[in-house]
Design a protein around this motif. Sequence first.
Motif, PDB file in Angstrom:
ATOM      1  N   ASN A 121       1.908   6.649   7.215  1.00 26.70           N
ATOM      2  CA  ASN A 121       2.863   6.021   6.592  1.00 26.70           C
ATOM      3  C   ASN A 121       2.756   6.093   4.837  1.00 26.70           C
ATOM      4  N   GLY A 122       3.261   5.712   4.026  1.00 25.02           N
ATOM      5  CA  GLY A 122       4.041   6.007   2.932  1.00 25.02           C
ATOM      6  C   GLY A 122       3.162   5.376   1.966  1.00 25.02           C
ATOM      7  N   VAL A 123       3.246   4.946   0.812  1.00 22.39           N
ATOM      8  CA  VAL A 123       2.730   3.647   0.005  1.00 22.39           C
ATOM      9  C   VAL A 123       3.317   2.553  -0.221  1.00 22.39           C
ATOM     10  N   LEU A 124       4.519   2.079   0.098  1.00 17.89           N
ATOM     11  CA  LEU A 124       5.428   1.261   0.454  1.00 17.89           C
ATOM     12  C   LEU A 124       4.970   0.191   1.611  1.00 17.89           C
ATOM     13  N   ALA A 125       5.230   1.704   3.121  1.00 20.73           N
ATOM     14  CA  ALA A 125       4.664   1.028   4.805  1.00 20.73           C
ATOM     15  C   ALA A 125       4.122   0.929   4.671  1.00 20.73           C
ATOM     16  N   SER A 126       2.577   1.441   4.078  1.00 18.72           N
ATOM     17  CA  SER A 126       1.195   0.890   3.807  1.00 18.72           C
ATOM     18  C   SER A 126       0.732  -0.841   3.738  1.00 18.72           C
ATOM     19  N   SER A 127       1.071  -0.339   2.330  1.00 25.01           N
ATOM     20  CA  SER A 127       0.968  -2.318   1.376  1.00 25.01           C
ATOM     21  C   SER A 127       1.925  -3.282   2.438  1.00 25.01           C
ATOM     22  N   ALA A 128       2.635  -2.585   2.911  1.00 26.61           N
ATOM     23  CA  ALA A 128       3.549  -3.887   3.363  1.00 26.61           C
ATOM     24  C   ALA A 128       3.520  -4.001   4.667  1.00 26.61           C
ATOM     25  N   GLY A 129       3.192  -3.092   5.205  1.00 28.04           N
ATOM     26  CA  GLY A 129       2.343  -3.090   6.893  1.00 28.04           C
ATOM     27  C   GLY A 129       0.455  -4.213   6.974  1.00 28.04           C
ATOM     28  N   MET A 130      -0.172  -3.418   5.891  1.00 24.19           N
ATOM     29  CA  MET A 130      -0.962  -4.583   5.533  1.00 24.19           C
ATOM     30  C   MET A 130      -1.051  -5.889   5.607  1.00 24.19           C
ATOM     31  N   ASP A 131      -0.047  -6.215   4.321  1.00 24.84           N
ATOM     32  CA  ASP A 131      -0.051  -8.077   4.080  1.00 24.84           C
ATOM     33  C   ASP A 131       1.050  -8.670   5.255  1.00 24.84           C
ATOM     34  N   LYS A 132       0.119  -9.279   5.930  1.00 24.86           N
ATOM     35  CA  LYS A 132       1.107  -9.624   7.002  1.00 24.86           C
ATOM     36  C   LYS A 132       1.853 -11.074   6.362  1.00 24.86           C
TER      37      LYS A 132
END
Length: 356
Positions: free
Chosen positions: A119-130
């Motif tokens: 995943n890219g930046v957006l998906a990774s960061s949004a997916g990390m923060d529950k």
Amino acid sequence: MKKRIGLLYGGKSAEHEVSLSTAQAVTKALNFEKYEVYPVYITQEGEWRKGASLEGPAGSIEQLQLEQDSAAPNDISGFLPAEPEKGLDVIIPLLHGPNGEDGTVQGMLEVMNLPYVGNGVLASSAGMDKVVMKQLFEIAGLKQTPYVYFIRREWKNGQAALVKKIAAELTWPVFVKPANLGSSVGINKAENEEELIAAVDEALKFDRKIVVEQGVDAREIEIGVLGNDAPVCSVAGEIKPLKAFYDYQAKYKDGNTAMIIPAELPEEVYEQLTASAKKAFKILDCSGLVRADFFVTADNDILINEVNTLPGFTPFSMFPLLWENTGLAYPDLIEKLIDLAIERYEEKQLLQVKMD
């Protein structure tokens, strides 16, 4: 000609050990007749260490914990293989948790214009923060369990009020989680206010933001998603922990968990699950891979729990097992992910960066 693959693993994270296990498993899956594999190890203190190409699969985790070399801490030259004139064809980030799975490394790879798996930046960061993930799920119309969230300062200055709020809005038991960790690190179940306070104090060791979720009496169902703009889903799998819940120890240490693949589900329920998994994939703008986790109640009500944008590839990991049971063997899965990474990279190269 062999493709040159960079394995990036370790990391300054509580999930460092998980990353090492994943990296070892991936080396066993890669075809060394097709790929040159270059290890890049980040110590738990954040020091970068690069190594020469591997001769074959890593025989032990210790082999992947590279000795100190000439690379300075956080020097991006750690991505370069032993022969600097050769570039890497693709990076496989295997960094679980903060400083790796949360979009930070993905952003660096984007700036370096390097192809990378996942995943890219957006998906990774949004997916990390529950919390952010749950808010996006709400926008997508995905049903989920009730929850309350807060940050360390709010807990420090208003613990009693937050405990009262949680007791009023949720029903026991609840699950207390660091918002920005995976692999069940720092997660605890609370049956009452005393256990809640202890669980929050434990979770705050790992993150400044905490999410408290209402427990639900339901089956735990997981589905693998693979692709870029046209994702496809694996068969469904069911997690049956032999403990109170599917914690870190059960996931990575003792294998004290039953995995039922494929899960016994009515066809219409499976279709609803795959539709929801794809909807979650798209609302986060995911690419490459995702494991979507759901609760399915006795009356087949479906609640999304979370998505994992970098699911593990350890011997006990669900994601590769789901695809193996769908007809995609582990080595073929790795190759598919590499192809998807290159596909996405080549599409990005079509974007215009200069004004006419």
